[in-house]
Design a protein around this motif. Structure first.
Motif, PDB file in Angstrom:
ATOM      1  N   UNK A 138       0.669  -1.108   0.177  1.00  0.00           N
ATOM      2  CA  UNK A 138      -0.026  -0.072  -0.001  1.00  0.00           C
ATOM      3  C   UNK A 138       0.813   1.137  -0.149  1.00  0.00           C
ATOM      4  N   UNK A 139       2.088   1.256  -0.148  1.00  0.00           N
ATOM      5  CA  UNK A 139       2.859   2.459   0.162  1.00  0.00           C
ATOM      6  C   UNK A 139       3.127   2.665  -1.275  1.00  0.00           C
ATOM      7  N   UNK A 140       3.625   3.965  -1.542  1.00  0.00           N
ATOM      8  CA  UNK A 140       4.068   4.363  -2.807  1.00  0.00           C
ATOM      9  C   UNK A 140       4.916   3.427  -3.718  1.00  0.00           C
ATOM     10  N   UNK A 150       9.742  12.854   0.681  1.00  0.00           N
ATOM     11  CA  UNK A 150       9.906  11.614   1.724  1.00  0.00           C
ATOM     12  C   UNK A 150      10.227  10.586   0.742  1.00  0.00           C
ATOM     13  N   UNK A 151      10.858   9.544   1.611  1.00  0.00           N
ATOM     14  CA  UNK A 151      11.344   8.143   0.814  1.00  0.00           C
ATOM     15  C   UNK A 151      10.492   7.358   1.145  1.00  0.00           C
ATOM     16  N   UNK A 152       9.830   6.688   0.313  1.00  0.00           N
ATOM     17  CA  UNK A 152       8.801   5.536   0.257  1.00  0.00           C
ATOM     18  C   UNK A 152       9.650   4.016   0.261  1.00  0.00           C
ATOM     19  N   UNK A 153       9.537   3.133   1.427  1.00  0.00           N
ATOM     20  CA  UNK A 153       9.694   1.702   1.219  1.00  0.00           C
ATOM     21  C   UNK A 153       8.672   0.794   1.040  1.00  0.00           C
ATOM     22  N   UNK A 154       8.838  -0.461   1.071  1.00  0.00           N
ATOM     23  CA  UNK A 154       7.898  -1.464   0.878  1.00  0.00           C
ATOM     24  C   UNK A 154       6.747  -1.183   2.085  1.00  0.00           C
ATOM     25  N   UNK A 155       7.323  -1.032   3.124  1.00  0.00           N
ATOM     26  CA  UNK A 155       6.401  -0.940   4.277  1.00  0.00           C
ATOM     27  C   UNK A 155       5.876   0.217   4.806  1.00  0.00           C
ATOM     28  N   UNK A 156       6.733   1.345   4.598  1.00  0.00           N
ATOM     29  CA  UNK A 156       6.439   2.492   5.353  1.00  0.00           C
ATOM     30  C   UNK A 156       7.134   3.629   4.638  1.00  0.00           C
ATOM     31  N   UNK A 157       6.758   4.845   5.109  1.00  0.00           N
ATOM     32  CA  UNK A 157       7.755   5.781   4.588  1.00  0.00           C
ATOM     33  C   UNK A 157       8.177   6.790   5.319  1.00  0.00           C
ATOM     34  N   UNK A 158       9.592   7.384   5.178  1.00  0.00           N
ATOM     35  CA  UNK A 158      10.314   8.257   5.993  1.00  0.00           C
ATOM     36  C   UNK A 158       9.917   9.786   6.029  1.00  0.00           C
ATOM     37  N   UNK A 159      10.630  10.532   6.609  1.00  0.00           N
ATOM     38  CA  UNK A 159      10.451  11.889   6.689  1.00  0.00           C
ATOM     39  C   UNK A 159      11.238  12.289   5.357  1.00  0.00           C
ATOM     40  N   UNK A 160      11.067  13.722   5.152  1.00  0.00           N
ATOM     41  CA  UNK A 160      12.049  13.801   3.938  1.00  0.00           C
ATOM     42  C   UNK A 160      13.589  13.764   3.820  1.00  0.00           C
TER      43      UNK A 160
END
Length: 320
Positions: free
Chosen positions: A123-125, A231-241
């Motif tokens: 469901x992440x980008x 932001x940086x998108x991973x498979x499970x979650x997204x980080x701050x910028x």
């Protein structure tokens, strides 16, 4: 970026290569499949699951286990194996996910029977636009050739590629890093950014290039030198910028790239891969989508077609 996982869990027609090899003949391949490059840089192929499809799966040398996203799992009514789960280390965070009961996954004519596949939300980008991931556990069964002109991949018997010499190509050694008991590995090679040598993960599942802060500082960079704040998108979650910079030159052996963009972030994946605060990089698919290349897992090498501007470097025999 896609997951980095802690479970890093043939006969062929005879063929002769004459003169300069551009790509092995289709007749020597077990399967051929068109690929496309998504806007985020991922390389995607058609995959059939239990005879249904085709579905969009990303090719991912940074994932040691293949994945089916929950949307496709529900569509195909795939059932989790009771009590069987796997911990997946994503770029940003980690999680525990169920293993699925799957009869067969197929790319072209090549089928993978009773694969060990995990189910993830997707469901992440980073997971949008694909139905799943084909990881190293599938890819390492072959030597995998990519033709940028034809926009196809070819799955070769490992012994066919291993016995050939490639003129006009260069061989980049791949260093495997094994995790868990599955027999799958992630593969590293050394790159030069400027005058700094940095170990890098070969990660076709990543749509962009990333270095940790130890690598950035070895290049003389500080936060004020970076641009952007996406932001940086991973498979499970997204980080701050995270910030970005452009490297004038990146090379490994005889392979060179110019003016390449890198993000800088101390992601959780670096804690999994790096012992201590050491420089480290992840090289995504964008660096390779403009060149023909072959991943020769059996001989632990990446064969890369040399560009015209690199032809002034003395030739070498990539078949050793």
């Amino acid at each position: 970026m896609k997951p980095i996982l802690n479970v890093f869990g043939v006969a062929a027609a005879a063929m002769m290569l004459l003169g300069c090899a551009a790509m092995l003949d289709q007749d020597g391949a077990l399967a051929l499949a068109p690929y496309r490059v998504q806007d985020n840089g991922r390389i995607v192929v058609d995959v059939n699951v239990n005879g249904d499809g085709p579905f969009d799966f990303a090719l991912d040398t940074g994932a040691s286990i293949s994945v089916i996203h929950d949307g496709l799992r529900k569509q195909l009514a795939l059932q989790p194996d009771p009590g069987r789960t796997v911990i997946i280390h994503g770029a940003v965070t980690s999680g525990r996910f169920p293993l699925l009961s799957v009869d067969r996954i197929a790319v072209g004519r090549e089928g993978w029977v009773n694969p060990r596949v995990a189910s993830m939300p997707g469901k992440t980008p980073a997971g949008r636009g694909i139905d799943g991931i084909l990881g190293v556990d599938f890819l390492q069964r072959y030597a995998v050739g990519f033709s940028t002109r034809e926009r196809v991949i070819r799955l070769y018997p490992p012994e066919l590629v291993g016995s050939r010499t490639y003129r006009g190509w260069t061989s980049v050694p791949l260093e495997p890093e094994y995790f868990g008991s599955s027999g799958a590995a992630l593969y590293l090679f050394e790159i030069d950014i400027g005058k700094q040598k940095i170990p890098a993960l070969f990660d076709l599942g990543a749509g962009l290039n990333v270095v940790n802060w130890a690598a950035a500082r070895s290049l003389g960079l500080e936060p004020a030198d970076l641009t952007g704040d996406e932001p940086f998108s991973g498979a499970i979650d997204t980080t701050d910028a995270v910030g970005r910079f452009r490297a004038d030159k990146v090379k490994t052996g005889r392979v060179r790239w110019r003016d390449e963009e890198f993000s800088v972030a101390d992601l959780e994946v670096f804690e999994t891969l790096v012992n201590g605060d050491a420089p480290y990089a992840i090289l995504g698919a964008g660096l390779f989508k403009r060149r023909d290349f072959i991943i020769d897992f059996a001989r632990r090498r990446l064969l890369v077609k040399i560009a015209m501007h690199e032809s002034d470097v003395p030739d070498e025999d990539a078949g050793s």
